[in-house]
Design a protein around this motif. Structure first.
Motif, PDB file in Angstrom:
ATOM      1  N   ALA A  25      27.544  28.966  24.709  1.00 42.38           N
ATOM      2  CA  ALA A  25      27.196  27.755  25.457  1.00 42.38           C
ATOM      3  C   ALA A  25      26.291  28.055  26.651  1.00 42.38           C
ATOM      4  O   ALA A  25      25.343  27.318  26.929  1.00 42.38           O
ATOM      5  CB  ALA A  25      28.469  27.056  25.929  1.00 42.38           C
ATOM      6  N   GLU A  26      26.557  29.151  27.356  1.00 43.39           N
ATOM      7  CA  GLU A  26      25.742  29.458  28.536  1.00 43.39           C
ATOM      8  C   GLU A  26      24.314  29.824  28.145  1.00 43.39           C
ATOM      9  O   GLU A  26      23.382  29.556  28.901  1.00 43.39           O
ATOM     10  CB  GLU A  26      26.386  30.570  29.346  1.00 43.39           C
ATOM     11  CG  GLU A  26      27.607  30.112  30.128  1.00 43.39           C
ATOM     12  CD  GLU A  26      28.032  31.124  31.154  1.00 43.39           C
ATOM     13  OE1 GLU A  26      27.822  30.870  32.358  1.00 43.39           O
ATOM     14  OE2 GLU A  26      28.563  32.174  30.771  1.00 43.39           O
ATOM     15  N   PHE A  27      24.125  30.443  26.974  1.00 42.96           N
ATOM     16  CA  PHE A  27      22.754  30.707  26.551  1.00 42.96           C
ATOM     17  C   PHE A  27      22.025  29.398  26.253  1.00 42.96           C
ATOM     18  O   PHE A  27      20.838  29.265  26.564  1.00 42.96           O
ATOM     19  CB  PHE A  27      22.696  31.610  25.315  1.00 42.96           C
ATOM     20  CG  PHE A  27      21.283  31.806  24.821  1.00 42.96           C
ATOM     21  CD1 PHE A  27      20.416  32.647  25.493  1.00 42.96           C
ATOM     22  CD2 PHE A  27      20.807  31.104  23.716  1.00 42.96           C
ATOM     23  CE1 PHE A  27      19.094  32.805  25.069  1.00 42.96           C
ATOM     24  CE2 PHE A  27      19.497  31.259  23.288  1.00 42.96           C
ATOM     25  CZ  PHE A  27      18.642  32.107  23.962  1.00 42.96           C
ATOM     26  N   ARG A  28      22.722  28.450  25.661  1.00 43.41           N
ATOM     27  CA  ARG A  28      22.086  27.161  25.402  1.00 43.41           C
ATOM     28  C   ARG A  28      21.618  26.530  26.707  1.00 43.41           C
ATOM     29  O   ARG A  28      20.545  25.906  26.766  1.00 43.41           O
ATOM     30  CB  ARG A  28      23.047  26.223  24.669  1.00 43.41           C
ATOM     31  CG  ARG A  28      23.427  26.678  23.270  1.00 43.41           C
ATOM     32  CD  ARG A  28      24.017  25.550  22.448  1.00 43.41           C
ATOM     33  NE  ARG A  28      25.226  24.997  23.013  1.00 43.41           N
ATOM     34  CZ  ARG A  28      26.454  25.427  22.751  1.00 43.41           C
ATOM     35  NH1 ARG A  28      26.626  26.455  21.922  1.00 43.41           N
ATOM     36  NH2 ARG A  28      27.504  24.857  23.294  1.00 43.41           N
ATOM     37  N   VAL A  29      22.397  26.691  27.757  1.00 49.67           N
ATOM     38  CA  VAL A  29      22.010  26.151  29.067  1.00 49.67           C
ATOM     39  C   VAL A  29      20.794  26.890  29.612  1.00 49.67           C
ATOM     40  O   VAL A  29      19.836  26.279  30.100  1.00 49.67           O
ATOM     41  CB  VAL A  29      23.191  26.248  30.052  1.00 49.67           C
ATOM     42  CG1 VAL A  29      22.747  25.893  31.469  1.00 49.67           C
ATOM     43  CG2 VAL A  29      24.323  25.323  29.614  1.00 49.67           C
ATOM     44  N   ILE A  30      20.814  28.232  29.533  1.00 55.40           N
ATOM     45  CA  ILE A  30      19.678  29.023  30.015  1.00 55.40           C
ATOM     46  C   ILE A  30      18.418  28.663  29.243  1.00 55.40           C
ATOM     47  O   ILE A  30      17.346  28.444  29.824  1.00 55.40           O
ATOM     48  CB  ILE A  30      19.984  30.526  29.889  1.00 55.40           C
ATOM     49  CG1 ILE A  30      21.112  30.921  30.855  1.00 55.40           C
ATOM     50  CG2 ILE A  30      18.735  31.358  30.171  1.00 55.40           C
ATOM     51  CD1 ILE A  30      21.605  32.343  30.677  1.00 55.40           C
ATOM     52  N   PHE A  31      18.537  28.574  27.922  1.00 52.69           N
ATOM     53  CA  PHE A  31      17.389  28.275  27.070  1.00 52.69           C
ATOM     54  C   PHE A  31      16.847  26.869  27.354  1.00 52.69           C
ATOM     55  O   PHE A  31      15.642  26.672  27.528  1.00 52.69           O
ATOM     56  CB  PHE A  31      17.811  28.395  25.603  1.00 52.69           C
ATOM     57  CG  PHE A  31      16.693  28.210  24.619  1.00 52.69           C
ATOM     58  CD1 PHE A  31      15.858  29.258  24.283  1.00 52.69           C
ATOM     59  CD2 PHE A  31      16.483  26.974  24.007  1.00 52.69           C
ATOM     60  CE1 PHE A  31      14.829  29.089  23.373  1.00 52.69           C
ATOM     61  CE2 PHE A  31      15.456  26.787  23.101  1.00 52.69           C
ATOM     62  CZ  PHE A  31      14.627  27.856  22.780  1.00 52.69           C
ATOM     63  N   GLY A  32      17.745  25.889  27.414  1.00 54.16           N
ATOM     64  CA  GLY A  32      17.320  24.512  27.640  1.00 54.16           C
ATOM     65  C   GLY A  32      16.713  24.307  29.011  1.00 54.16           C
ATOM     66  O   GLY A  32      15.657  23.667  29.151  1.00 54.16           O
ATOM     67  N   SER A  33      17.343  24.860  30.041  1.00 54.31           N
ATOM     68  CA  SER A  33      16.822  24.679  31.397  1.00 54.31           C
ATOM     69  C   SER A  33      15.493  25.408  31.570  1.00 54.31           C
ATOM     70  O   SER A  33      14.599  24.932  32.274  1.00 54.31           O
ATOM     71  CB  SER A  33      17.834  25.175  32.439  1.00 54.31           C
ATOM     72  OG  SER A  33      18.060  26.566  32.309  1.00 54.31           O
ATOM     73  N   PHE A  34      15.343  26.564  30.911  1.00 57.78           N
ATOM     74  CA  PHE A  34      14.083  27.295  30.988  1.00 57.78           C
ATOM     75  C   PHE A  34      12.958  26.503  30.329  1.00 57.78           C
ATOM     76  O   PHE A  34      11.844  26.427  30.852  1.00 57.78           O
ATOM     77  CB  PHE A  34      14.226  28.657  30.310  1.00 57.78           C
ATOM     78  CG  PHE A  34      12.964  29.466  30.284  1.00 57.78           C
ATOM     79  CD1 PHE A  34      12.416  29.959  31.454  1.00 57.78           C
ATOM     80  CD2 PHE A  34      12.322  29.737  29.086  1.00 57.78           C
ATOM     81  CE1 PHE A  34      11.246  30.708  31.438  1.00 57.78           C
ATOM     82  CE2 PHE A  34      11.158  30.479  29.054  1.00 57.78           C
ATOM     83  CZ  PHE A  34      10.618  30.971  30.228  1.00 57.78           C
ATOM     84  N   GLY A  35      13.239  25.890  29.175  1.00 53.00           N
ATOM     85  CA  GLY A  35      12.231  25.064  28.516  1.00 53.00           C
ATOM     86  C   GLY A  35      11.811  23.885  29.377  1.00 53.00           C
ATOM     87  O   GLY A  35      10.616  23.585  29.499  1.00 53.00           O
TER      88      GLY A  35
END
Length: 435
Positions: A25-35
């Motif tokens: 879940a935390e990677f999804r947050v990092i990936f989404g916020s970075f995009g």
């Protein structure tokens, strides 16, 4: 310390899958916020460039407006990176997003003159490398093993893809709502990115919390395994600027880390020199030729290379391929001595930039070499050095193009990349015991 003198853990044979990575879940947050961050930054700089041009009629100021958000990264990376380890990562990322939000709102009001706009954006951009370093250093805490390497690959893909999306969205917004409207919508992306990170990431303490008795970087007391149970390395002697300079010097003095830094900086950055003369090369091909075709082919090759090598090549094989992929960066550029037409030139660009995937083969080794409690600053140093090297390569290629034909300059850039790869071959090649 020589990069071949230390034992390395055996590399797993099964590559991580997209499901493995996005299940976190935390990677999804990092990936989404970075995009969201990348799209917002691209739209902001495009809108600011148009706005400055509309208000001043100066092409020079418009160009400066577009790069003002990026140029100060080098200064921030040299003087402020220690903050990435001295402050909690979530607070740093959220704080920078909120600072960007405030700046974009000020820009969108139109209350500042163009020079003040550029100055404000430049000052805030100084802190960009700190936020970026904090985000990158979170990745190995969220993903482990080969999932970390695939996560790195996906962030590289996201960087390229969202920049393309940002140009498309920015162009559409400028046509629909104008530069001020585009800036107001950019402010929404800043707020959304901050909200995602604040809600979706676990609060972690700063890596460096207490004053050190000895210097962990120079003594080797802090290694990859020392972060959890070892004594915390402190906030350092003096302020953030002094500490950043001190630790940067110590990291560069470590032979193993210095070799891996140069391996990540030089082969790919020298290729950017070839991209820097894509416009004059396309212009000499005549009507109908577009530099955009060459640059899009280059971006596409890099994305495909990262995806294929990161997802479908087994970790041990990926590391064995590292020097050969780095060699791929420069070799296709040598063909430009023959002056290929637009489509062959685009194909050569795509093949060459696929070689950027060589950096994935260095990811695990670099993570193992980096002191865990200096992870934020070290990853920030990678990004800062890469941006500086790419800027110098592009400037150098531009200077050469005043005396040499663009195709010759591209070939020179390719030859320089090949020479750097051959020189760094012992670093790029994994040690025999890690195969």
């Amino acid at each position: 310390m020589d990069n071949t003198s230390l034992s390395a853990p055996k590399v797993a044979e099964r590559p991580a899958t997209f499901r493995d990575v996005f299940a976190v879940a935390e990677f999804r947050v990092i990936f989404g916020s970075f995009g969201i961050f990348m799209i917002g930054e691209t739209v902001k700089m495009l809108a600011l460039s148009v706005l400055v041009y509309e208000r001043t009629g100066s092409g020079l100021l418009a160009a400066l407006a577009y790069v003002t958000g990026f140029l100060p990264h080098a200064l921030g990376g040299v003087f402020l990176l220690a903050l990435a380890d001295r402050m909690p990562a979530r607070a740093l990322i959220v704080g920078y997003d909120l600072l960007r939000l405030a700046v974009v709102v000020v820009l969108a009001t139109g209350a500042l003159s163009p020079p003040l706009m550029l100055g404000l954006v430049a000052v805030v951009a100084l802190f960009g490398p700190v936020s970026s370093a904090a985000r990158t250093a979170l990745l190995p805490e969220v993903l482990h093993g080969d999932a970390y390497v695939l996560g790195r690959s996906l962030l590289s893909v996201a960087a390229g893809g969202t920049q393309v999306a940002g140009f498309a969205v920015g162009g559409l917004l400028l046509g629909l709502v104008g530069p001020y409207g585009a800036l107001w919508l950019t402010a929404l992306t800043c707020g959304l990115s901050a909200l995602l990170v604040r809600v979706g990431l676990t609060r972690r303490p700063a890596r460096i919390r207490t004053a050190p008795a000895t210097d962990a970087v120079s003594t080797g007391a802090v290694g990859p395994a020392s972060g959890a149970g070892g004594a915390a390395v402190g906030r350092g002697r003096g302020g953030a600027v002094r500490e950043t300079l001190r630790v940067n010097r110590q990291l560069l003095a470590d032979r193993r880390i210095r070799g891996l830094l140069l391996a990540q900086w030089l082969p790919g950055s020298l290729l950017v020199g070839a991209e820097g003369v894509a416009v004059p090369y396309a212009a000499q091909l005549g009507l109908g030729a577009s530099a955009g075709v060459l640059l899009m082919a280059g971006a596409g090759g890099m994305l495909v290379g990262d995806l294929v090598v990161g997802r479908f090549v087994a970790p041990a094989r990926r590391e064995r391929w590292t020097p050969w992929l780095a060699l791929l960066l420069g070799v296709p550029m040598l063909v430009f001595l023959a002056g290929p037409g637009l489509l062959p030139a685009a194909a050569l660009f795509a093949v060459a930039t696929a070689g950027f995937a060589y950096q994935l083969g260095l990811a695990r080794r670099f993570l193992d070499a980096v002191p865990e409690l200096r992870r934020g600053q070290t990853f920030g140093l990678v990004n800062t050095g890469m941006m500086a090297m790419q800027g110098l390569a592009a400037a150098g290629a531009g200077g050469l193009s005043e005396w040499l034909a663009p195709g010759v300059v591209m070939a020179v850039a390719g030859a320089a990349s090949v020479a750097a790869t051959l020189t760094l071959w012992p670093v790029l090649k994994p040690a025999a015991h890690s195969r």
